[in-house]
Design a protein around this motif. Structure first.
Motif, PDB file in Angstrom:
ATOM      1  N   SER A 195     -10.993  28.372 -54.924  1.00 61.39           N
ATOM      2  CA  SER A 195      -9.819  27.582 -55.051  1.00 61.39           C
ATOM      3  C   SER A 195      -9.240  27.498 -53.668  1.00 61.39           C
ATOM      4  CB  SER A 195      -8.805  27.738 -55.850  1.00 61.39           C
ATOM      5  OG  SER A 195      -7.793  28.922 -55.442  1.00 61.39           O
ATOM      6  N   LEU A 196      -9.288  28.560 -52.768  1.00 63.50           N
ATOM      7  CA  LEU A 196      -8.696  28.388 -51.469  1.00 63.50           C
ATOM      8  C   LEU A 196      -9.487  27.502 -50.525  1.00 63.50           C
ATOM      9  CD1 LEU A 196      -7.489  32.088 -50.843  1.00 63.50           C
ATOM     10  CD2 LEU A 196      -5.958  30.049 -51.223  1.00 63.50           C
ATOM     11  N   ALA A 197     -10.920  27.625 -50.980  1.00 65.73           N
ATOM     12  CA  ALA A 197     -11.718  26.852 -50.158  1.00 65.73           C
ATOM     13  C   ALA A 197     -11.498  25.190 -50.223  1.00 65.73           C
ATOM     14  CB  ALA A 197     -13.199  27.302 -50.209  1.00 65.73           C
ATOM     15  N   PHE A 198     -11.312  24.730 -51.521  1.00 63.15           N
ATOM     16  CA  PHE A 198     -11.027  23.599 -51.893  1.00 63.15           C
ATOM     17  C   PHE A 198      -9.713  22.830 -51.571  1.00 63.15           C
ATOM     18  CE2 PHE A 198     -14.464  23.506 -55.237  1.00 63.15           C
ATOM     19  CZ  PHE A 198     -14.942  22.417 -54.868  1.00 63.15           C
ATOM     20  N   VAL A 199      -8.448  23.796 -51.355  1.00 63.47           N
ATOM     21  CA  VAL A 199      -7.257  23.339 -51.033  1.00 63.47           C
ATOM     22  C   VAL A 199      -7.237  23.278 -49.642  1.00 63.47           C
ATOM     23  CG1 VAL A 199      -5.777  25.488 -50.885  1.00 63.47           C
ATOM     24  CG2 VAL A 199      -4.960  23.680 -52.053  1.00 63.47           C
ATOM     25  N   ASP A 200      -8.123  23.800 -48.760  1.00 57.96           N
ATOM     26  CA  ASP A 200      -8.095  23.930 -47.222  1.00 57.96           C
ATOM     27  C   ASP A 200      -8.140  22.433 -46.751  1.00 57.96           C
ATOM     28  OD1 ASP A 200      -8.093  26.212 -45.604  1.00 57.96           O
ATOM     29  OD2 ASP A 200     -10.018  25.761 -45.017  1.00 57.96           O
ATOM     30  N   GLY A 201      -7.749  22.718 -45.414  1.00 57.60           N
ATOM     31  CA  GLY A 201      -7.870  21.310 -44.494  1.00 57.60           C
ATOM     32  C   GLY A 201      -9.628  21.133 -44.651  1.00 57.60           C
ATOM     33  N   HIS A 202      -9.987  19.758 -44.528  1.00 54.40           N
ATOM     34  CA  HIS A 202     -11.298  19.380 -44.447  1.00 54.40           C
ATOM     35  C   HIS A 202     -11.641  18.539 -43.012  1.00 54.40           C
ATOM     36  CE1 HIS A 202     -11.774  21.588 -48.416  1.00 54.40           C
ATOM     37  NE2 HIS A 202     -10.844  20.501 -48.709  1.00 54.40           N
ATOM     38  N   SER A 203     -12.733  18.766 -42.698  1.00 53.00           N
ATOM     39  CA  SER A 203     -13.087  17.874 -41.328  1.00 53.00           C
ATOM     40  C   SER A 203     -13.514  16.595 -41.776  1.00 53.00           C
ATOM     41  CB  SER A 203     -14.452  18.697 -40.909  1.00 53.00           C
ATOM     42  OG  SER A 203     -14.446  19.722 -40.283  1.00 53.00           O
ATOM     43  N   LEU A 204     -13.004  15.688 -41.006  1.00 52.13           N
ATOM     44  CA  LEU A 204     -13.463  14.210 -41.038  1.00 52.13           C
ATOM     45  C   LEU A 204     -14.694  14.027 -40.400  1.00 52.13           C
ATOM     46  CD1 LEU A 204     -10.038  12.595 -39.843  1.00 52.13           C
ATOM     47  CD2 LEU A 204     -10.659  13.065 -42.216  1.00 52.13           C
ATOM     48  N   ARG A 205     -15.507  13.091 -40.590  1.00 54.32           N
ATOM     49  CA  ARG A 205     -16.574  12.497 -40.155  1.00 54.32           C
ATOM     50  C   ARG A 205     -16.667  12.018 -38.723  1.00 54.32           C
ATOM     51  NH1 ARG A 205     -21.312  12.896 -42.874  1.00 54.32           N
ATOM     52  NH2 ARG A 205     -22.093  11.274 -41.347  1.00 54.32           N
ATOM     53  N   THR A 206     -15.234  11.839 -37.931  1.00 62.55           N
ATOM     54  CA  THR A 206     -15.148  11.226 -36.986  1.00 62.55           C
ATOM     55  C   THR A 206     -16.081  11.377 -35.881  1.00 62.55           C
ATOM     56  OG1 THR A 206     -12.925  11.393 -37.416  1.00 62.55           O
ATOM     57  CG2 THR A 206     -13.338  10.508 -35.390  1.00 62.55           C
ATOM     58  N   TYR A 207     -16.625  12.709 -35.674  1.00 64.02           N
ATOM     59  CA  TYR A 207     -17.504  13.150 -34.635  1.00 64.02           C
ATOM     60  C   TYR A 207     -18.953  13.118 -34.802  1.00 64.02           C
ATOM     61  CZ  TYR A 207     -17.199  17.286 -37.575  1.00 64.02           C
ATOM     62  OH  TYR A 207     -17.036  18.286 -38.915  1.00 64.02           O
ATOM     63  N   ARG A 208     -19.174  12.157 -35.816  1.00 61.34           N
ATOM     64  CA  ARG A 208     -20.545  12.154 -36.416  1.00 61.34           C
ATOM     65  C   ARG A 208     -20.954  10.272 -36.197  1.00 61.34           C
ATOM     66  NH1 ARG A 208     -23.132  16.277 -38.654  1.00 61.34           N
ATOM     67  NH2 ARG A 208     -21.620  17.912 -39.342  1.00 61.34           N
ATOM     68  N   HIS A 209     -19.931   9.612 -35.850  1.00 56.95           N
ATOM     69  CA  HIS A 209     -19.978   8.221 -35.774  1.00 56.95           C
ATOM     70  C   HIS A 209     -19.439   7.659 -34.433  1.00 56.95           C
ATOM     71  CE1 HIS A 209     -21.189   8.305 -40.119  1.00 56.95           C
ATOM     72  NE2 HIS A 209     -20.317   9.101 -40.142  1.00 56.95           N
ATOM     73  N   ALA A 210     -20.061   6.547 -34.048  1.00 55.30           N
ATOM     74  CA  ALA A 210     -19.516   5.952 -32.754  1.00 55.30           C
ATOM     75  C   ALA A 210     -18.212   5.357 -33.246  1.00 55.30           C
ATOM     76  CB  ALA A 210     -20.443   4.678 -32.535  1.00 55.30           C
ATOM     77  N   PRO A 211     -17.389   5.143 -32.171  1.00 60.16           N
ATOM     78  CA  PRO A 211     -17.508   5.521 -30.906  1.00 60.16           C
ATOM     79  C   PRO A 211     -17.000   6.931 -30.470  1.00 60.16           C
ATOM     80  CG  PRO A 211     -15.222   4.536 -31.078  1.00 60.16           C
ATOM     81  CD  PRO A 211     -15.833   4.552 -32.514  1.00 60.16           C
ATOM     82  N   ASN A 212     -16.779   8.069 -31.541  1.00 62.87           N
ATOM     83  CA  ASN A 212     -16.292   9.224 -31.099  1.00 62.87           C
ATOM     84  C   ASN A 212     -17.482  10.349 -31.510  1.00 62.87           C
ATOM     85  OD1 ASN A 212     -13.355   8.942 -30.673  1.00 62.87           O
ATOM     86  ND2 ASN A 212     -13.647   7.984 -32.917  1.00 62.87           N
ATOM     87  N   THR A 213     -18.724  10.164 -31.396  1.00 59.03           N
ATOM     88  CA  THR A 213     -19.689  10.821 -31.512  1.00 59.03           C
ATOM     89  C   THR A 213     -19.584  11.967 -30.524  1.00 59.03           C
ATOM     90  OG1 THR A 213     -21.285   9.016 -32.436  1.00 59.03           O
ATOM     91  CG2 THR A 213     -22.395  11.355 -32.009  1.00 59.03           C
ATOM     92  N   GLY A 214     -19.823  13.304 -31.244  1.00 56.67           N
ATOM     93  CA  GLY A 214     -19.483  14.368 -30.232  1.00 56.67           C
ATOM     94  C   GLY A 214     -20.031  15.699 -30.580  1.00 56.67           C
ATOM     95  N   SER A 215     -20.118  16.582 -29.739  1.00 57.80           N
ATOM     96  CA  SER A 215     -20.785  17.973 -30.059  1.00 57.80           C
ATOM     97  C   SER A 215     -20.067  18.865 -30.958  1.00 57.80           C
ATOM     98  CB  SER A 215     -20.910  18.743 -28.695  1.00 57.80           C
ATOM     99  OG  SER A 215     -19.629  18.895 -28.013  1.00 57.80           O
ATOM    100  N   ARG A 216     -18.695  18.282 -31.647  1.00 55.34           N
ATOM    101  CA  ARG A 216     -18.304  19.153 -32.710  1.00 55.34           C
ATOM    102  C   ARG A 216     -19.470  19.187 -33.878  1.00 55.34           C
ATOM    103  NH1 ARG A 216     -12.578  19.883 -35.014  1.00 55.34           N
ATOM    104  NH2 ARG A 216     -12.844  21.011 -37.079  1.00 55.34           N
TER     105      ARG A 216
END
Length: 268
Positions: A195-216
């Protein structure tokens, strides 16, 4: 709105009961996990030739050595299991060559090896230091199989990318479940951890897509699997969980992040 604590969401219970009770006795599954382990380590060792990866590795405080800490393959680092999981997870994922699972959601289930290997090594070194038996590599392979199943079964029918969330959410979830089991959490503690894993903050996909694609995108899974180890250790202290983290009206995962939709499953 009732303030009476509800029973845990069925998805939490199903994940935990699978991790605790399901026997992995398939020779094919274990052989496949062994091949996956060798391949994943190869990906990680190759990544050590890239300074962009290695600059992120090591202890948070330079020079820190943890007694009986987990060792990071191919390096001299001996770290706490949380930071070791980040190091190993970042190595594994850096070059984007480790195993891939394509369904409604995409992902690389071997990313979970960051948390699995770090925790197994840390537990084993501490066990040996106190005259007890270490874990075996079969324990690691079983944890791999279960992590692949958890991440894979959820990914089959549920698209996190369509709501802007990154697939490393599933790494955090699967790693929390199997690492928590390795740490010896009780059933209730493991439900709390998931439950703690689900309630946690989650990563956006921003770093996988132009114009923000990056090494994260190369260290995001390491971050997720290390966060899983941290959450499992928090749950092991007896810290409370959040039983309707998925289904709670307004504030639950489904309403906040999944457009009100419950998870769907092709198989148990």
């Amino acid at each position: 709105i009732s303030n009476v604590r509800p029973e845990p969401d069925r998805v939490l219970v199903d994940i935990v009961d699978y991790v605790l009770d399901y026997p992995i006795d398939s020779t094919l599954a274990l052989d496949t996990a062994r091949n996956c382990l060798i391949d994943t380590l190869g990906c990680g060792l190759e990544a050590l030739t890239y300074p962009a990866c290695t600059k992120l590795m090591g202890p948070i405080v330079p020079g820190t050595i943890v007694p009986n800490g987990a060792k990071v393959p191919g390096t001299s680092f001996q770290l706490d299991p949380v930071q070791a999981a980040f190091n190993i997870g970042a190595m594994i994922r850096w070059l984007d060559f480790n195993d891939t699972w394509l369904a409604a959601e995409w992902g690389h289930p071997s990313d979970n090896l960051g948390g699995i290997l770090a925790t197994a090594d840390w537990l084993s070194r501490n066990a040996v230091a106190t005259g007890k038996k270490p874990l075996t590599m079969k324990d690691v392979l079983i944890a791999m199989v279960k992590a692949h199943e958890i991440q894979g079964c959820i990914a089959l029918e549920n698209s996190f990318n369509k709501v802007g969330l990154d697939h490393v959410l599933l790494v955090k979830l699967a790693s929390t479940a199997v690492v928590g089991h390795m740490l010896g959490l009780t059933r209730d503690e493991l439900i709390n951890a998931v439950s703690l894993a689900f309630v946690d903050g989650h990563s956006l996909r921003t770093y996988r897509h132009a114009p923000n694609t990056g090494s994260r995108k190369s260290w995001a899974a390491g971050d997720a699997t290390s966060r899983a180890v941290r959450l499992a250790l928090i749950a092991k202290t007896g810290e409370m969980g959040y039983p309707s983290v998925l289904s709670a009206k307004t504030w639950g995962f489904y309403d906040v992040l999944f457009k009100g939709n419950e998870f769907k499953f092709q198989r148990p």
